[in-house]
Design a protein around this motif. Structure first.
Motif, short mmCIF file in Angstrom:
data_model
loop_
_atom_site.label_atom_id
_atom_site.label_comp_id
_atom_site.label_asym_id
_atom_site.label_seq_id
_atom_site.Cartn_x
_atom_site.Cartn_y
_atom_site.Cartn_z
N ILE A 14 -16.19 -11.55 3.13
CA ILE A 14 -15.80 -11.89 1.59
C ILE A 14 -16.40 -10.90 0.94
O ILE A 14 -17.49 -10.88 0.60
CB ILE A 14 -16.29 -13.41 1.27
N ILE A 15 -15.74 -10.02 0.24
CA ILE A 15 -16.02 -9.04 -0.77
C ILE A 15 -15.85 -9.57 -2.12
O ILE A 15 -14.35 -9.61 -2.45
CB ILE A 15 -15.36 -7.53 -0.38
N ASP A 16 -16.54 -9.59 -2.86
CA ASP A 16 -16.33 -10.31 -4.54
C ASP A 16 -16.60 -9.13 -5.21
O ASP A 16 -17.49 -8.43 -5.71
CB ASP A 16 -17.35 -11.45 -4.84
N GLY A 17 -15.43 -8.56 -5.91
CA GLY A 17 -15.17 -7.57 -6.71
C GLY A 17 -16.12 -7.64 -7.86
O GLY A 17 -16.67 -6.60 -8.55
N ALA A 18 -16.69 -8.69 -8.32
CA ALA A 18 -17.31 -9.07 -9.57
C ALA A 18 -18.67 -8.49 -9.25
O ALA A 18 -19.70 -8.60 -9.92
CB ALA A 18 -16.91 -10.31 -10.15
N LYS A 19 -19.02 -8.86 -7.88
CA LYS A 19 -20.53 -8.74 -7.29
C LYS A 19 -21.05 -7.18 -6.88
O LYS A 19 -22.12 -7.03 -6.77
CB LYS A 19 -20.80 -9.63 -6.43
N ILE A 20 -19.97 -6.62 -6.61
CA ILE A 20 -20.14 -5.20 -6.05
C ILE A 20 -20.03 -4.23 -7.13
O ILE A 20 -19.01 -4.18 -7.76
CB ILE A 20 -18.98 -4.82 -4.93
N ARG A 21 -20.93 -3.43 -6.95
CA ARG A 21 -20.88 -2.21 -8.06
C ARG A 21 -21.18 -0.79 -7.17
O ARG A 21 -21.00 0.03 -7.93
CB ARG A 21 -22.15 -2.47 -8.75
N ARG A 22 -21.67 -0.94 -5.86
CA ARG A 22 -21.58 0.48 -5.37
C ARG A 22 -21.27 0.45 -3.93
O ARG A 22 -21.02 -0.75 -3.36
CB ARG A 22 -22.99 0.95 -5.08
N LYS A 23 -20.91 1.52 -3.38
CA LYS A 23 -20.41 1.67 -1.89
C LYS A 23 -21.31 0.92 -0.99
O LYS A 23 -20.90 0.34 0.02
CB LYS A 23 -20.19 3.08 -1.52
N ASP A 24 -22.62 1.43 -1.15
CA ASP A 24 -23.76 0.94 -0.10
C ASP A 24 -23.62 -0.58 -0.09
O ASP A 24 -23.90 -1.32 1.25
CB ASP A 24 -25.03 1.67 -0.51
N GLN A 25 -23.37 -1.30 -0.85
CA GLN A 25 -23.18 -2.92 -0.88
C GLN A 25 -21.98 -3.07 0.10
O GLN A 25 -22.13 -4.26 0.73
CB GLN A 25 -22.94 -3.38 -2.28
N ILE A 26 -20.82 -2.74 -0.04
CA ILE A 26 -19.67 -2.79 0.80
C ILE A 26 -20.32 -2.58 2.47
O ILE A 26 -19.84 -3.48 3.45
CB ILE A 26 -18.75 -2.12 0.78
N GLY A 66 -8.98 -6.16 -8.35
CA GLY A 66 -8.94 -5.24 -9.37
C GLY A 66 -10.17 -4.82 -9.91
O GLY A 66 -10.34 -3.55 -10.45
N ILE A 67 -11.11 -5.64 -10.10
CA ILE A 67 -12.44 -5.13 -10.74
C ILE A 67 -13.03 -4.36 -9.71
O ILE A 67 -13.49 -3.17 -9.99
CB ILE A 67 -13.17 -6.50 -10.77
N LEU A 68 -12.92 -4.55 -8.46
CA LEU A 68 -13.58 -3.63 -7.42
C LEU A 68 -13.05 -2.16 -7.45
O LEU A 68 -13.51 -1.43 -7.27
CB LEU A 68 -13.25 -4.36 -6.06
N LYS A 69 -11.50 -2.32 -7.68
CA LYS A 69 -11.02 -0.93 -7.58
C LYS A 69 -11.37 -0.16 -8.81
O LYS A 69 -11.67 0.94 -8.71
CB LYS A 69 -9.53 -1.36 -7.75
N ILE A 78 -9.29 4.27 0.09
CA ILE A 78 -9.80 4.70 1.18
C ILE A 78 -10.25 3.69 2.18
O ILE A 78 -10.03 3.54 3.37
CB ILE A 78 -10.73 5.89 1.23
N LEU A 79 -11.06 2.75 1.53
CA LEU A 79 -11.71 1.66 2.55
C LEU A 79 -10.59 0.66 2.67
O LEU A 79 -10.49 0.28 4.01
CB LEU A 79 -12.48 0.79 1.29
N LEU A 80 -9.63 0.57 1.96
CA LEU A 80 -8.31 -0.36 2.53
C LEU A 80 -7.62 0.23 3.74
O LEU A 80 -7.35 -0.24 4.59
CB LEU A 80 -7.74 -0.80 1.26
N GLU A 81 -7.52 1.69 3.66
CA GLU A 81 -6.70 2.38 4.68
C GLU A 81 -7.72 2.28 5.86
O GLU A 81 -7.11 1.79 6.73
CB GLU A 81 -6.81 3.70 4.13
N VAL A 82 -8.98 2.58 5.80
CA VAL A 82 -9.91 2.18 6.99
C VAL A 82 -9.83 0.96 7.47
O VAL A 82 -9.78 0.80 8.89
CB VAL A 82 -11.48 2.67 6.67
#
Length: 93
Positions: A14-26, A66-69, A78-82
């Motif tokens: 589960i990826i919450d766009g409101a909590k993610i600010r950087r790629k490394d968190q993903i 939307g927030i994550l984007k 690119i993440l979605l493509e991967v």
């Protein structure tokens, strides 16, 4: 196409766009969910390899997409493509 996330027993991320600010968190989320060292999934190529090497599917739920984007820009697309190329099931909320 209907996605049944209740049947996904291997890895649900589960990826919450409101909590993610950087790629490394993903990448950290995937490392924990896939039980890999962070170095093994520290970039998109490595993430693709980790997903495609799994015999069972990974389910990814993206909340507040939307927030994550907005925060991640082109990396989000690119993440979605991967994820799709790696045969992950994706639900964007």
């Amino acid at each position: 196409m209907s996605l049944n996330f209740k049947t996904c027993r291997v890895a649900k991320i589960i990826i919450d766009g409101a909590k993610i600010r950087r790629k490394d968190q993903i990448f950290a989320l995937f490392a924990v969910a896939l039980n890999f060292e962070l170095e093994y999934v520290a970039n998109l190529d490595a993430l693709y390899d980790a997903l495609s090497e799994r015999s069972r599917q990974v389910c990814v739920i993206i909340k507040r997409g939307g927030i994550l984007k907005l925060r991640l820009g082109k990396f989000y697309d690119i993440l979605l493509e991967v994820l799709r190329s790696g045969k992950a099931k994706i639900l964007i909320l």
